[in-house]
Design an enzyme around this catalytic site. Structure first.
Site, PDB file in Angstrom:
ATOM      1  CB  SER A 101      -4.819   4.889   9.584  1.00  0.00           C
ATOM      2  OG  SER A 101      -4.859   4.567  10.951  1.00  0.00           O
ATOM      3  N   GLY A 124       0.869  -1.173   0.000  1.00  0.00           N
ATOM      4  CA  GLY A 124       0.000   0.000   0.000  1.00  0.00           C
ATOM      5  C   GLY A 124       0.910   1.228   0.000  1.00  0.00           C
ATOM      6  CG  ASN A 162      -1.547   1.597  12.673  1.00  0.00           C
ATOM      7  OD1 ASN A 162      -0.562   2.077  13.224  1.00  0.00           O
ATOM      8  ND2 ASN A 162      -2.395   2.326  11.945  1.00  0.00           N
ATOM      9  CG  ASN A 181      -5.333  13.111  13.445  1.00  0.00           C
ATOM     10  OD1 ASN A 181      -6.379  12.501  13.256  1.00  0.00           O
ATOM     11  ND2 ASN A 181      -4.143  12.599  13.181  1.00  0.00           N
ATOM     12  CG  ASN A 241      -2.214   4.221  16.424  1.00  0.00           C
ATOM     13  OD1 ASN A 241      -2.239   5.229  15.747  1.00  0.00           O
ATOM     14  ND2 ASN A 241      -1.274   3.319  16.292  1.00  0.00           N
ATOM     15  CD  GLU A 297      -4.698  -1.222  10.662  1.00  0.00           C
ATOM     16  OE1 GLU A 297      -3.860  -2.028  10.268  1.00  0.00           O
ATOM     17  OE2 GLU A 297      -4.445  -0.013  10.848  1.00  0.00           O
ATOM     18  CE  LYS A 309       2.847   3.423  14.923  1.00  0.00           C
ATOM     19  NZ  LYS A 309       1.548   3.529  14.461  1.00  0.00           N
TER      20      LYS A 309
HETATM   21  O1  PAF Z   1      -3.229   5.746  12.551  1.00  0.00           O
HETATM   22  C1  PAF Z   1      -2.950   6.952  12.369  1.00  0.00           C
HETATM   23  O2  PAF Z   1      -3.616   7.706  11.655  1.00  0.00           O
HETATM   24  C2  PAF Z   1      -1.687   7.506  13.002  1.00  0.00           C
HETATM   25  O3  PAF Z   1      -1.003   6.439  13.636  1.00  0.00           O
HETATM   26  C3  PAF Z   1      -1.925   8.649  13.981  1.00  0.00           C
HETATM   27  C4  PAF Z   1      -0.710   8.806  14.871  1.00  0.00           C
HETATM   28  C5  PAF Z   1      -3.159   8.412  14.825  1.00  0.00           C
HETATM   29  C6  PAF Z   1      -2.014   9.958  13.257  1.00  0.00           C
HETATM   30  O4  PAF Z   1      -3.070  10.076  12.372  1.00  0.00           O
END
Ligand code: PAF
Length: 321
Positions: A262, A11, A112, A209, A195, A274, A191
Site C-alpha cells: 500500500s 476506496g 492501516n 513484496n 506493515n 501512512e 499487523k
Molecule cells: O499495506 C500493505 O500493503 C499490506 O498490509 C501488506 C501486508 C504489507 C502486504 O502488501
C-alpha cells in the site's frame, strides 16, 4: 436487529466491504464528505447512489452494485459505521459524523497502522469501538470497476471488551474469512510490525513484496529491521510475539509476493503515505520504551523525503503520540 451499515472511506477496500455487506442483505450507505481533509470543498453535487461493479471469485459479490450515499452533515443517527479511510484521515472522517453517533453506535476501524485509534476515541468518545484487521486485496481497474484481487481474512475484535458484537454473526455470514479475536490488541501490534517491515522497504525499492526475500540486499535489510522490531516487541505489552516476528513477516511476504504494498501504491499515485501511523508510531513507541530503532527511524526519514519529491509537499501532521 438494526442491520444498517455506513461506510466512511469508500476506496477499494471500503467498497469491497460495502459489496459484501449489501450482498448479504444489510442496508448499506456510503458517507460522502463535503470537504476534503484540508477542509476545502470537495466540489460537485452528491449523487444519490454510488454505482460500481466487482470482479471477484466470490459469487455473491461478482456483480454490479448501486449503494446509497449520505452527506456527512445529514442528521440521521448512525448505528453501525465502518471506517476504511487512510489512517491520517480517520480522525477528521469520524469527527465529521460525530453528531450522528451515540452511546449505542458501534464503529469498526479498519485503517492501516496504529495511533489514530486513540486519537479518534479521544475526539469522539460516545460510540463503542472495534477493529477489523483485513488482508483482503482490492483495487480499482477503472473509476467504477473494482477487482477483488485476493481473498483474505477479516479479524475482528472489540476495544476494551472481548465478547463478539451482536452484529458479528451477520459479518460471519456476509464476509468469507471473518473471525472474532478476543485479544485483538496483540493482533493489531503484529499487523503493525508486519506493515513496518514490508511497506517502507518495498516503497523505497519500488519493488513487489516478493523481492524483499529474492533480492539478497533487501532481504538482509528486512532481517535487520525485524531484529529491531523484535527487540521492541519484547519490551512491549506483547513480548510473546517477539520470537516469531521475522518468520511471520517472511510468511506474509511469501503470501503477498506479487503485491505492490500500500505504501508503494501511495508513492506511485503521489498520495501521502501512512508512514506516521506505521513506522512513525513504531519510533514513538521505541522512544517511550527506550529501545533503539535506528534503521526504522531512518526509514521514516527516507519515506518522508520520498513523499516530498513525489507529492510536492507534505500535507499531513506528524503522529502526535
Ligand atoms: O499495506 C500493505 O500493503 C499490506 O498490509 C501488506 C501486508 C504489507 C502486504 O502488501
Amino acid at each position: 436487529m438494526d442491520n444498517s451499515w455506513y461506510i466512511l472511506g469508500a476506496g477499494a477496500l471500503g467498497s469491497l466491504y460495502a459489496a459484501f455487506l449489501a450482498s448479504a442483505g444489510a442496508d448499506v450507505t456510503i458517507v460522502e464528505r463535503s470537504t476534503n481533509r484540508q477542509g476545502k470543498p470537495n466540489g460537485g453535487r452528491l449523487a444519490p447512489e454510488r454505482k460500481f461493479s466487482v470482479a471477484s471469485s466470490v459469487d455473491a459479490i461478482n456483480r454490479a452494485f448501486s449503494i446509497n450515499t449520505s452527506q456527512a452533515d445529514n442528521h440521521s443517527e448512525i448505528k453501525h459505521l465502518l471506517v476504511a479511510t487512510k489512517s491520517y484521515d480517520a480522525v477528521a472522517a469520524v469527527s465529521s459524523v460525530r453528531h450522528r453517533l451515540t452511546r449505542t453506535s458501534d464503529v469498526v476501524l479498519m485503517s492501516n497502522g496504529s495511533g489514530y485509534q486513540h486519537q479518534i476515541a479521544k475526539a469522539v468518545s460516545e460510540p463503542r469501538y472495534f477493529y477489523c484487521l483485513s488482508t483482503e486485496g482490492a483495487n480499482w481497474r477503472s473509476a467504477n470497476a473494482l477487482i477483488h484481487a485476493g481473498s483474505g481474512k477479516s479479524r475482528l475484535g472489540g476495544v476494551d471488551h472481548t465478547h463478539p458484537a451482536e452484529w458479528f454473526p451477520f459479518w460471519e455470514r456476509a464476509i468469507p474469512g471473518a473471525s472474532w479475536e478476543d485479544d485483538i490488541e496483540s493482533a493489531l501490534w503484529m499487523k503493525l510490525v508486519i506493515n513496518a517491515a514490508i511497506n517502507p522497504i518495498s516503497a523505497l525499492g519500488g519493488v513487489q513484496n516478493g523481492e524483499l526475500t529474492s533480492d539478497p540486499a533487501l532481504s538482509t535489510k528486512v532481517a535487520n529491521l525485524c531484529a529491531e522490531l523484535s527487540a521492541l516487541t519484547g519490551a512491549s505489552a506483547y513480548p510473546q510475539l517477539a520470537g516469531d516476528l521475522e518468520s511471520e513477516v517472511r510468511k506474509v511476504i511469501a503470501g503477498t509476493a506479487s503485491n505492490r504494498s500500500s505504501m508503494l501504491q501511495d508513492i506511485e499515485a503521489g498520495r501521502p503515505t501512512e508512514i506516521d501511523f506505521i513506522n512513525g508510531y513504531v519510533s514513538a513507541e521505541a522512544r517511550r520504551l527506550e529501545i533503539p530503532t535506528p534503521l526504522n527511524d531512518a526509514l521514516v526519514g527516507a519515506i518522508v523525503e520520498l513523499e516530498s519529491t513525489t507529492n510536492g509537499k507534505r500535507e499531513i501532521e506528524a503522529n502526535p503520540k
